[in-house]
Design a protein around this motif. Sequence first.
Motif, PDB file in Angstrom:
ATOM      1  N   SER A   1       0.754  -1.343   0.046  1.00 58.75           N
ATOM      2  CA  SER A   1       0.185   0.015   0.424  1.00 58.75           C
ATOM      3  C   SER A   1       0.884   1.253   0.316  1.00 58.75           C
ATOM      4  O   SER A   1       2.167   1.120   0.253  1.00 58.75           O
ATOM      5  CB  SER A   1      -1.364   0.356   1.156  1.00 58.75           C
ATOM      6  N   GLY A   2       0.017   2.835  -0.294  1.00 60.43           N
ATOM      7  CA  GLY A   2       1.121   3.120  -0.140  1.00 60.43           C
ATOM      8  C   GLY A   2       1.350   3.907  -1.377  1.00 60.43           C
ATOM      9  O   GLY A   2       1.012   3.444  -2.580  1.00 60.43           O
ATOM     10  N   TRP A   3       2.350   4.912  -1.475  1.00 65.23           N
ATOM     11  CA  TRP A   3       3.010   5.331  -2.895  1.00 65.23           C
ATOM     12  C   TRP A   3       3.807   4.176  -3.470  1.00 65.23           C
ATOM     13  O   TRP A   3       4.670   4.046  -2.774  1.00 65.23           O
ATOM     14  CB  TRP A   3       3.630   6.543  -3.126  1.00 65.23           C
ATOM     15  N   VAL A   4       3.857   3.889  -5.133  1.00 63.46           N
ATOM     16  CA  VAL A   4       3.616   2.621  -5.431  1.00 63.46           C
ATOM     17  C   VAL A   4       4.545   3.604  -7.209  1.00 63.46           C
ATOM     18  O   VAL A   4       4.245   4.480  -7.773  1.00 63.46           O
ATOM     19  CB  VAL A   4       3.423   1.465  -5.708  1.00 63.46           C
ATOM     20  N   ILE A   5       5.840   3.322  -7.919  1.00 63.25           N
ATOM     21  CA  ILE A   5       6.109   3.315  -8.506  1.00 63.25           C
ATOM     22  C   ILE A   5       6.071   2.622 -10.333  1.00 63.25           C
ATOM     23  O   ILE A   5       6.032   1.186  -9.463  1.00 63.25           O
ATOM     24  CB  ILE A   5       8.028   4.457  -9.172  1.00 63.25           C
ATOM     25  N   GLN A   6       5.783   2.424 -10.883  1.00 62.95           N
ATOM     26  CA  GLN A   6       5.670   1.392 -12.452  1.00 62.95           C
ATOM     27  C   GLN A   6       6.639   2.316 -13.454  1.00 62.95           C
ATOM     28  O   GLN A   6       6.384   3.245 -13.483  1.00 62.95           O
ATOM     29  CB  GLN A   6       4.231   0.866 -12.787  1.00 62.95           C
ATOM     30  N   ILE A   7       7.748   1.079 -13.805  1.00 62.66           N
ATOM     31  CA  ILE A   7       7.828   0.334 -14.211  1.00 62.66           C
ATOM     32  C   ILE A   7       8.443   0.695 -16.171  1.00 62.66           C
ATOM     33  O   ILE A   7       8.794   0.639 -17.008  1.00 62.66           O
ATOM     34  CB  ILE A   7       9.728   1.356 -14.232  1.00 62.66           C
ATOM     35  N   GLY A   8       7.943  -0.917 -16.484  1.00 61.52           N
ATOM     36  CA  GLY A   8       7.170  -0.822 -17.455  1.00 61.52           C
ATOM     37  C   GLY A   8       5.912  -2.231 -17.156  1.00 61.52           C
ATOM     38  O   GLY A   8       5.695  -2.003 -16.026  1.00 61.52           O
TER      39      GLY A   8
ATOM     40  N   GLY B   1      -7.758 -10.186 -23.326  1.00 62.97           N
ATOM     41  CA  GLY B   1      -7.535 -11.053 -23.625  1.00 62.97           C
ATOM     42  C   GLY B   1      -6.107 -11.373 -23.585  1.00 62.97           C
ATOM     43  O   GLY B   1      -5.415 -12.619 -23.686  1.00 62.97           O
ATOM     44  N   GLU B   2      -5.391 -10.411 -23.526  1.00 58.54           N
ATOM     45  CA  GLU B   2      -4.038 -10.166 -23.117  1.00 58.54           C
ATOM     46  C   GLU B   2      -3.364  -9.845 -21.806  1.00 58.54           C
ATOM     47  O   GLU B   2      -4.508  -9.691 -20.930  1.00 58.54           O
ATOM     48  CB  GLU B   2      -2.831  -9.849 -24.249  1.00 58.54           C
ATOM     49  N   GLN B   3      -2.276 -10.684 -21.214  1.00 59.23           N
ATOM     50  CA  GLN B   3      -1.655 -10.846 -20.221  1.00 59.23           C
ATOM     51  C   GLN B   3      -0.266 -10.428 -20.125  1.00 59.23           C
ATOM     52  O   GLN B   3       0.479 -10.731 -20.950  1.00 59.23           O
ATOM     53  CB  GLN B   3      -1.837 -12.437 -19.235  1.00 59.23           C
ATOM     54  N   LEU B   4      -0.373  -9.298 -19.262  1.00 56.14           N
ATOM     55  CA  LEU B   4       0.299  -8.520 -19.000  1.00 56.14           C
ATOM     56  C   LEU B   4       1.178  -8.682 -17.732  1.00 56.14           C
ATOM     57  O   LEU B   4       0.208  -8.512 -16.303  1.00 56.14           O
ATOM     58  CB  LEU B   4       0.411  -6.987 -19.525  1.00 56.14           C
ATOM     59  N   HIS B   5       2.099  -8.280 -17.388  1.00 52.10           N
ATOM     60  CA  HIS B   5       2.770  -8.052 -16.167  1.00 52.10           C
ATOM     61  C   HIS B   5       3.329  -7.115 -15.525  1.00 52.10           C
ATOM     62  O   HIS B   5       4.524  -6.480 -16.185  1.00 52.10           O
ATOM     63  CB  HIS B   5       3.195 -10.052 -15.170  1.00 52.10           C
ATOM     64  N   ARG B   6       2.680  -5.799 -14.906  1.00 48.26           N
ATOM     65  CA  ARG B   6       3.366  -4.378 -14.534  1.00 48.26           C
ATOM     66  C   ARG B   6       4.368  -4.884 -13.423  1.00 48.26           C
ATOM     67  O   ARG B   6       4.194  -5.631 -12.392  1.00 48.26           O
ATOM     68  CB  ARG B   6       1.667  -3.804 -13.618  1.00 48.26           C
ATOM     69  N   ALA B   7       5.707  -3.771 -13.609  1.00 43.75           N
ATOM     70  CA  ALA B   7       6.878  -3.861 -12.811  1.00 43.75           C
ATOM     71  C   ALA B   7       6.597  -2.811 -11.833  1.00 43.75           C
ATOM     72  O   ALA B   7       7.003  -2.034 -13.047  1.00 43.75           O
ATOM     73  CB  ALA B   7       8.074  -3.847 -13.790  1.00 43.75           C
ATOM     74  N   ARG B   8       6.410  -3.068 -10.576  1.00 46.13           N
ATOM     75  CA  ARG B   8       6.306  -1.738  -9.713  1.00 46.13           C
ATOM     76  C   ARG B   8       7.524  -1.818  -8.605  1.00 46.13           C
ATOM     77  O   ARG B   8       7.577  -3.301  -8.770  1.00 46.13           O
ATOM     78  CB  ARG B   8       4.898  -2.097  -9.220  1.00 46.13           C
ATOM     79  N   PHE B   9       7.715  -0.815  -7.632  1.00 51.43           N
ATOM     80  CA  PHE B   9       8.480  -0.469  -6.638  1.00 51.43           C
ATOM     81  C   PHE B   9       7.519   0.119  -5.980  1.00 51.43           C
ATOM     82  O   PHE B   9       6.312   1.120  -6.025  1.00 51.43           O
ATOM     83  CB  PHE B   9       9.354   0.482  -6.670  1.00 51.43           C
ATOM     84  N   ALA B  10       7.758  -0.272  -4.353  1.00 49.31           N
ATOM     85  CA  ALA B  10       7.154   0.283  -3.478  1.00 49.31           C
ATOM     86  C   ALA B  10       7.556  -0.162  -1.973  1.00 49.31           C
ATOM     87  O   ALA B  10       8.869   0.134  -2.468  1.00 49.31           O
ATOM     88  CB  ALA B  10       6.480  -0.716  -2.594  1.00 49.31           C
TER      89      ALA B  10
ATOM     90  N   ASN C   1      16.200   9.193 -15.823  1.00 49.94           N
ATOM     91  CA  ASN C   1      17.642   9.670 -16.090  1.00 49.94           C
ATOM     92  C   ASN C   1      18.490   8.473 -16.763  1.00 49.94           C
ATOM     93  O   ASN C   1      19.099   8.792 -17.378  1.00 49.94           O
ATOM     94  CB  ASN C   1      18.124  10.689 -14.915  1.00 49.94           C
ATOM     95  N   LYS C   2      17.562   7.720 -16.777  1.00 51.42           N
ATOM     96  CA  LYS C   2      18.755   6.077 -16.722  1.00 51.42           C
ATOM     97  C   LYS C   2      17.515   5.554 -17.994  1.00 51.42           C
ATOM     98  O   LYS C   2      18.669   4.381 -18.525  1.00 51.42           O
ATOM     99  CB  LYS C   2      18.674   5.042 -15.415  1.00 51.42           C
ATOM    100  N   GLY C   3      16.962   6.248 -18.586  1.00 45.71           N
ATOM    101  CA  GLY C   3      15.947   5.848 -19.417  1.00 45.71           C
ATOM    102  C   GLY C   3      15.004   4.605 -19.652  1.00 45.71           C
ATOM    103  O   GLY C   3      14.502   4.030 -20.310  1.00 45.71           O
ATOM    104  N   TYR C   4      14.665   4.992 -17.768  1.00 45.73           N
ATOM    105  CA  TYR C   4      13.507   3.920 -18.003  1.00 45.73           C
ATOM    106  C   TYR C   4      12.401   5.040 -17.918  1.00 45.73           C
ATOM    107  O   TYR C   4      12.252   6.047 -17.477  1.00 45.73           O
ATOM    108  CB  TYR C   4      12.674   3.494 -16.391  1.00 45.73           C
ATOM    109  N   GLY C   5      11.193   4.464 -18.412  1.00 47.85           N
ATOM    110  CA  GLY C   5       9.819   5.522 -18.438  1.00 47.85           C
ATOM    111  C   GLY C   5       9.255   4.765 -16.765  1.00 47.85           C
ATOM    112  O   GLY C   5      10.005   3.991 -16.302  1.00 47.85           O
ATOM    113  N   CYS C   6       8.869   5.702 -16.405  1.00 48.39           N
ATOM    114  CA  CYS C   6       8.195   6.003 -14.787  1.00 48.39           C
ATOM    115  C   CYS C   6       7.120   6.504 -14.751  1.00 48.39           C
ATOM    116  O   CYS C   6       6.466   7.724 -15.197  1.00 48.39           O
ATOM    117  CB  CYS C   6       8.917   5.949 -13.503  1.00 48.39           C
ATOM    118  N   TRP C   7       5.911   6.106 -13.914  1.00 50.62           N
ATOM    119  CA  TRP C   7       4.862   6.968 -13.461  1.00 50.62           C
ATOM    120  C   TRP C   7       4.594   6.763 -12.092  1.00 50.62           C
ATOM    121  O   TRP C   7       4.723   5.126 -11.682  1.00 50.62           O
ATOM    122  CB  TRP C   7       3.442   7.017 -14.413  1.00 50.62           C
ATOM    123  N   ALA C   8       4.121   7.484 -10.988  1.00 49.78           N
ATOM    124  CA  ALA C   8       3.735   7.058  -9.892  1.00 49.78           C
ATOM    125  C   ALA C   8       2.310   7.194  -9.333  1.00 49.78           C
ATOM    126  O   ALA C   8       1.547   8.364  -9.891  1.00 49.78           O
ATOM    127  CB  ALA C   8       4.515   8.089  -8.675  1.00 49.78           C
ATOM    128  N   THR C   9       2.182   6.351  -8.762  1.00 47.71           N
ATOM    129  CA  THR C   9       0.711   6.251  -8.005  1.00 47.71           C
ATOM    130  C   THR C   9       0.668   5.822  -6.757  1.00 47.71           C
ATOM    131  O   THR C   9       0.781   5.217  -5.742  1.00 47.71           O
ATOM    132  CB  THR C   9      -0.654   5.338  -8.532  1.00 47.71           C
TER     133      THR C   9
END
Length: 475
Positions: A395-402, A439-448, A465-473
Amino acid sequence: MYTAFLSGRCIAQFKSFFHDILKIVAASGLLIVLATGGAAANAKYAGIVIDAKTGKTLYASSADSLRYPASLTKMMTLYLVFEALESGRISKKTRIRVSKNAAAEPPSKLGLRSGQTISVEQAIYALVTKSANDVSTAVAEHLGGSESGFAKKMTAKAQALGMKKTTFRNAHGLPNSRQKTTARDMSRLGIALREHFPQHYHYFSTRTFKYGKSRYGNHNRLLGSVKGVDGIKTGYTRASGFNLVSSVRKDGRSIVAVVMGGKTGASRNKHMRNLIARYLPKASRKGKANLIAKAPSAATKIALPKKGPVPKFRDVSDVRVALAYAKPQKSSAFPIPLDRPVVGKDALIDRLKKQRAVVAPVPRPNAPVERAPQKNASSNAGVDAVVTASTGMPSGWVIQIGAAPTRESAEQLLAEAKAKTGGMIAKAQPFTVITQRNGEQLHRARFAGFDGKSHAWKACKALKNKGYGCWATQQ
């Protein structure tokens, strides 16, 4: 007096005749009991025998009535494992990580510990022989992201195979009042396993399986004791009774038989033997089989609207990561801008061509994946650092990179990001979340594990800055 004598003699003859009738009825009743294994008096009972070459029903009793599948459930778990093998999502050497949730399952089990891994082939043997519940859950989390996610895939596959009355809620068959099936549906699944995966079906004939220092025997006692039996699966819970699906091939004939609701394992097996002896000779030597159409796997093509603007994309999974059609590049980053809308079909296609959006490479089976340190836990605690949806989401703030098509590749992306970025995410907790779209399955990569919004945003900036896409939620 003569009249009385005749009357007495008639009465005696009538009694003798009546006793003979009772003997015949009793004998007939005995035959009925022998033929049905006591099924008529057992409300849980259901049975069916199908000619596996013609599809003809040779015997049926309550075959379309709802029953609990118990460990017959693992037949569908294995169906999806075989399907994943054929699609290349996994190999027999792929390592499956055991979560705390999987390790905590009740017996029957191998006794795997949290954090331990088991190969896909070992998992197959464990499901076929030991009917291991801890392995079932580990497989479900690996392929479906969570138990519930995998159960939805199981139910969808059942419907696609024509198992119209079957609903799955877990991958092992432990008690769940909403997990139901029928004897007829289980016979369809048994036939589908034989027809769709002949290259893997031999696993069901396994008599013993060695894991570690222990050797486990197959719960199916008909293997080796009834000629022609080559599988498939047993099952038992208190609610279901003793279940068994048997595949038999002998003298050019072939049947799949199902017994559900047996009062004991011995009576179930005896009844199955009787069904095989009685109905196998009635099966045809002719027929093309191919009784059940193979259900196609979920499509992976990007679904684009025919008209109107494409909505603003907030994470890589929304654009399918270009997905199975993007030519792999050396970088595993996902640098598609996530804060700008892409309007129109042509614009989207052009954007995808220009970006380096690729699927993260799947790690080698034994490639180490860096794990986040656990607070107040020793290094030997065996805690599964990369959690799955069924072990509880942070729970709390997490970020997703892909996002990636497999959990392994999502975990690899997280490990690479942590190794390259450090600093703001050095103590962050990596985890994956399953998502299903079109109908397609994907796995989101996140940090908490961030201390509020500001911390999460700074971590995202470092990743970008290291070239990764990222958003926080915030969760």
